[in-house]
Write an enzyme that holds these catalytic residues in place. Structure first.
Site, PDB file in Angstrom:
ATOM      1  N   LYS A  41     -11.184 -54.375   9.376  1.00 55.39           N
ATOM      2  CA  LYS A  41     -10.068 -54.015   8.497  1.00 55.39           C
ATOM      3  C   LYS A  41      -9.361 -55.283   8.028  1.00 55.39           C
ATOM      4  CE  LYS A  41      -6.010 -52.315  10.003  1.00 55.39           C
ATOM      5  NZ  LYS A  41      -4.908 -53.020   9.279  1.00 55.39           N
ATOM      6  N   LYS A  70      -2.950 -50.093   1.249  1.00 54.47           N
ATOM      7  CA  LYS A  70      -2.019 -48.967   1.075  1.00 54.47           C
ATOM      8  C   LYS A  70      -1.374 -48.963  -0.313  1.00 54.47           C
ATOM      9  CE  LYS A  70      -0.804 -48.878   6.013  1.00 54.47           C
ATOM     10  NZ  LYS A  70      -1.406 -50.167   6.434  1.00 54.47           N
TER      11      LYS A  70
END
Length: 240
Positions: A41, A70
């Protein structure tokens, strides 16, 4: 099934969070973990210091990349940003779990294989936090509501605590991928996480992928820490 079968499945489900502020620090961890970890990630800490280029580097090395930015902006901006991410051959990409944002992300993804994940409620938040945001009720209720909207607009999965995974499976008819952060080995420190589960608990609850950062990169031996977590996940995958 052999032990190696369950270990291989567990490795596929582990995502190591590269929560660093310098690419070289992230690169060093990837080298230490070697073939033990294949999925990473990349988040906001690396975004402004070459995160996208580093993501490309990982992909060239045969790793899968979860780009955890996000996205949350006007629809056109989100759509274009997602389209750019798709060109990088990213595996997973996160956007906020708001219907219009998720819909724009699906449009931006186009025909690429990149999976869009809607963020429900951060695992660093609890009932008091969402109350301050103006939401009354249980965290689980907000997670379920956002997950149902995610399913409705066509995203591939959600980011949610493993504590909600079992109920998510029921409420969405098992049609959404569940990626769970906030995972801590038994006895491990919670740090800034409020809604946590162990790797074993998370897999048994129905999480498809587990995201772990500090329990691995802050360990004296990151590779051994990753191996222990993979073993715990494999134990959970093995039938009783």
């Amino acid at each position: 099934m052999t032990d190696s079968h369950y270990l291989d499945r567990a490795r596929e489900k582990l995502i190591v969070a590269l929560d660093f502020w310098e690419v070289e620090d992230a690169r060093k961890l990837v080298r230490k973990l070697g073939d033990e970890v294949s999925f990473y990630k990349v988040g906001l800490g690396l975004q402004l210091v070459g995160g996208n280029e580093f993501a490309k580097e990982l992909i060239v090395e045969g790793k899968r990349v979860f780009l955890d930015y996000k996205y949350y902006d006007i629809e056109e901006t989100v759509q274009r940003a997602v389209a750019q991410a798709a060109e990088l051959k990213i595996t997973f990409l996160t956007v906020h779990g708001v219907a219009s944002i998720m819909k724009a992300a699906v449009a931006g993804r186009g025909n690429s294989d990149m999976k869009i994940l809607g963020v429900t409620v951060l695992t660093s938040m609890d009932a008091e936090d969402i109350k301050e945001m103006g939401f009354d009720g249980k965290v689980e209720d907000l997670v379920i509501a956002r997950a149902k909207k995610a399913l409705e607009v066509g995203v591939d999965g959600v980011v949610a605590s493993a504590l909600e995974a079992a109920e998510l499976r029921k409420q969405t008819s098992n049609k959404l991928m569940i990626v769970s952060p906030g995972i801590r080995p038994s006895g491990g420190a919670r740090h800034d996480q409020k809604r946590v589960a162990t790797p074993f608990e998370a897999i048994r609850a129905g999480a498809d992928y587990l995201v772990l950062g500090r329990p691995i990169y802050a360990a004296d031996d990151p590779k051994a820490a990753a191996q222990a977590i993979i073993q715990e996940m494999a134990d959970a995958l093995r039938p009783d």
